[in-house]
Scaffold this motif. Structure first.
Motif, PDB file in Angstrom:
ATOM      1  N   SER A 161       0.842  -1.187   0.000  1.00  0.00           N
ATOM      2  CA  SER A 161       0.000   0.000   0.000  1.00  0.00           C
ATOM      3  C   SER A 161       0.882   1.243   0.000  1.00  0.00           C
ATOM      4  O   SER A 161       1.591   1.492   0.979  1.00  0.00           O
ATOM      5  CB  SER A 161      -0.898   0.006   1.244  1.00  0.00           C
ATOM      6  N   PRO A 162       0.859   2.024  -1.075  1.00  0.00           N
ATOM      7  CA  PRO A 162       1.689   3.233  -1.126  1.00  0.00           C
ATOM      8  C   PRO A 162       1.374   4.203   0.009  1.00  0.00           C
ATOM      9  O   PRO A 162       2.273   4.815   0.578  1.00  0.00           O
ATOM     10  CB  PRO A 162       1.344   3.843  -2.490  1.00  0.00           C
ATOM     11  N   ALA A 163       0.083   4.331   0.361  1.00  0.00           N
ATOM     12  CA  ALA A 163      -0.308   5.259   1.426  1.00  0.00           C
ATOM     13  C   ALA A 163       0.286   4.829   2.763  1.00  0.00           C
ATOM     14  O   ALA A 163       0.818   5.652   3.523  1.00  0.00           O
ATOM     15  CB  ALA A 163      -1.830   5.333   1.518  1.00  0.00           C
ATOM     16  N   LYS A 164       0.207   3.521   3.081  1.00  0.00           N
ATOM     17  CA  LYS A 164       0.756   3.024   4.336  1.00  0.00           C
ATOM     18  C   LYS A 164       2.273   3.153   4.349  1.00  0.00           C
ATOM     19  O   LYS A 164       2.886   3.470   5.366  1.00  0.00           O
ATOM     20  CB  LYS A 164       0.357   1.563   4.558  1.00  0.00           C
ATOM     21  N   ILE A 166       4.116   5.408   2.785  1.00  0.00           N
ATOM     22  CA  ILE A 166       4.466   6.812   3.011  1.00  0.00           C
ATOM     23  C   ILE A 166       4.219   7.197   4.465  1.00  0.00           C
ATOM     24  O   ILE A 166       5.043   7.881   5.094  1.00  0.00           O
ATOM     25  CB  ILE A 166       3.649   7.719   2.067  1.00  0.00           C
ATOM     26  N   LYS A 167       3.106   6.727   5.036  1.00  0.00           N
ATOM     27  CA  LYS A 167       2.790   7.034   6.434  1.00  0.00           C
ATOM     28  C   LYS A 167       3.852   6.479   7.378  1.00  0.00           C
ATOM     29  O   LYS A 167       4.297   7.158   8.310  1.00  0.00           O
ATOM     30  CB  LYS A 167       1.421   6.460   6.802  1.00  0.00           C
ATOM     31  N   ASP A 168       4.288   5.215   7.150  1.00  0.00           N
ATOM     32  CA  ASP A 168       5.308   4.595   8.001  1.00  0.00           C
ATOM     33  C   ASP A 168       6.628   5.349   7.935  1.00  0.00           C
ATOM     34  O   ASP A 168       7.325   5.492   8.945  1.00  0.00           O
ATOM     35  CB  ASP A 168       5.527   3.133   7.589  1.00  0.00           C
ATOM     36  N   SER A 171       6.175   9.091   9.530  1.00  0.00           N
ATOM     37  CA  SER A 171       5.933   9.088  10.977  1.00  0.00           C
ATOM     38  C   SER A 171       7.057   8.450  11.781  1.00  0.00           C
ATOM     39  O   SER A 171       6.983   8.409  13.012  1.00  0.00           O
ATOM     40  CB  SER A 171       4.617   8.363  11.284  1.00  0.00           C
TER      41      SER A 171
END
Length: 316
Positions: A161-164, A166-168, A171
């Motif tokens: 998941s690209p969104a996950k 980037i979030k990892d 953050s």
């Protein structure tokens, strides 16, 4: 010869002693799994970010910014994962173990062992230099590890998941601290004296506490379950990677401190975070743990031999 031996011992022995202290304190009951768990969270979320931030925020920009070194760091980090992947095709039969193998063979424990070694060798300048290089390596480590562990996970149909992803990355407290430190430094911002002193107090307890935690988590009994797969990953991490990267860096004419820090970066043991990520992705946790134990035990002799040879040859 004696000067070289003393120099090498001064860099590696303090780290070795702190790791042994962690083993003994755990064995005698002075620290336990709860202490290690709590202190590890403290170190990861607050201590190490403080070390990185205060090291980078005080960088001296009177000298030109060496973008070439950071580019080289990025290239050798990616190359390390690529070479580990090629090796995994030869020595890892189980599909599900390949991601764990590659991460263990290429991902170094820079935030704890690397910073401790760099500080012993070059003081604050060494910590700042490695911290700057970590601005490149930490995002690369996280991106490639997540992709590989997902691809070689139990469910081959699972998608990254690209969104996950980037979030990892965004953050991650270490990444946040690195970029905040660089921002303060490049914009000439000054930290108030009281905050600077308190922050440095906090940073000073971090590396000893982190090394005690690493020592406390080592299991000598895990060596009895060591396989040829973990052996090859460990050999690649502490010997092959630095043997490839450092000669190339010498040919590119980097200065002595840059060469020394690069060597320490490439020969660090496998990061403890690799075990957590392997378990979270459904990978082979036992293999990940064995690689961490082997590389931690083997890295200090390997670093000592490498530093002795480089010092004797006048490279550092």
């Amino acid at each position: 010869m004696l000067d070289t031996l003393l120099f090498t011992a001064g860099v590696t022995l303090p780290v070795c002693i702190m790791l042994l202290a962690g083993i003994l304190l755990k064995k005698t009951g002075y620290i336990d799994d709860h202490f290690i768990s709590v202190s590890s969270r403290l170190v990861f979320n607050f201590g190490l970010p403080a070390v990185l931030f205060f090291s980078l925020s005080s960088l001296d920009h009177s000298e030109p910014f060496d973008a070439d070194l950071l580019l080289f760091t990025c290239v050798v980090t990616i190359a390390g994962f690529f070479l580990a992947w090629l090796l995994s095709l030869k020595v890892v039969a189980a599909w599900q173990d390949r991601g764990v193998f590659i991460q263990g063979a290429a991902r170094g424990n820079l935030a704890v062992v690397g910073l401790a070694l760099a500080g012993n060798m070059y003081g604050e300048a060494g910590i700042a230099q490695l911290s700057l290089m970590m601005a490149i390596t930490i995002p690369v480590y996280n991106i490639l590890s997540i992709i590989l562990l997902t691809y070689y996970g139990q469910d081959r149909s699972q998608q990254v998941s690209p969104a996950k992803l980037i979030k990892d990355i965004v953050s991650n407290p270490l990444i946040m601290a690195v970029f905040a430190g660089v921002l303060f430094s490049t914009n000439g911002l000054e930290i108030p004296g009281v905050i600077d002193k308190v922050g440095n107090y906090f940073a000073q307890i971090t590396l000893p506490l982190a090394l005690l935690g690493v020592g406390g988590t080592l299991s000598i009994r895990a060596l009895g379950k060591t396989s040829h797969v973990s052996f090859w990953a460990s050999l690649f991490k502490v010997a092959v990677l630095p043997a490839i990267a450092v000669p190339v860096a010498i040919l590119l004419d980097y200065d002595q401190m840059e060469l020394g820090v690069l060597f320490l970066m490439m020969s660090c043991p496998t990061a403890a975070a690799s075990f957590i990520m392997a378990k979270a992705s459904g990978g082979n946790g036992e293999l990940a743990a064995n690689i961490i134990v082997l590389t931690t035990l083997a890295s200090l002799p390997a670093v000592s031999i490498g530093l002795f040879a480089m010092r004797t040859l006048g490279v550092i």
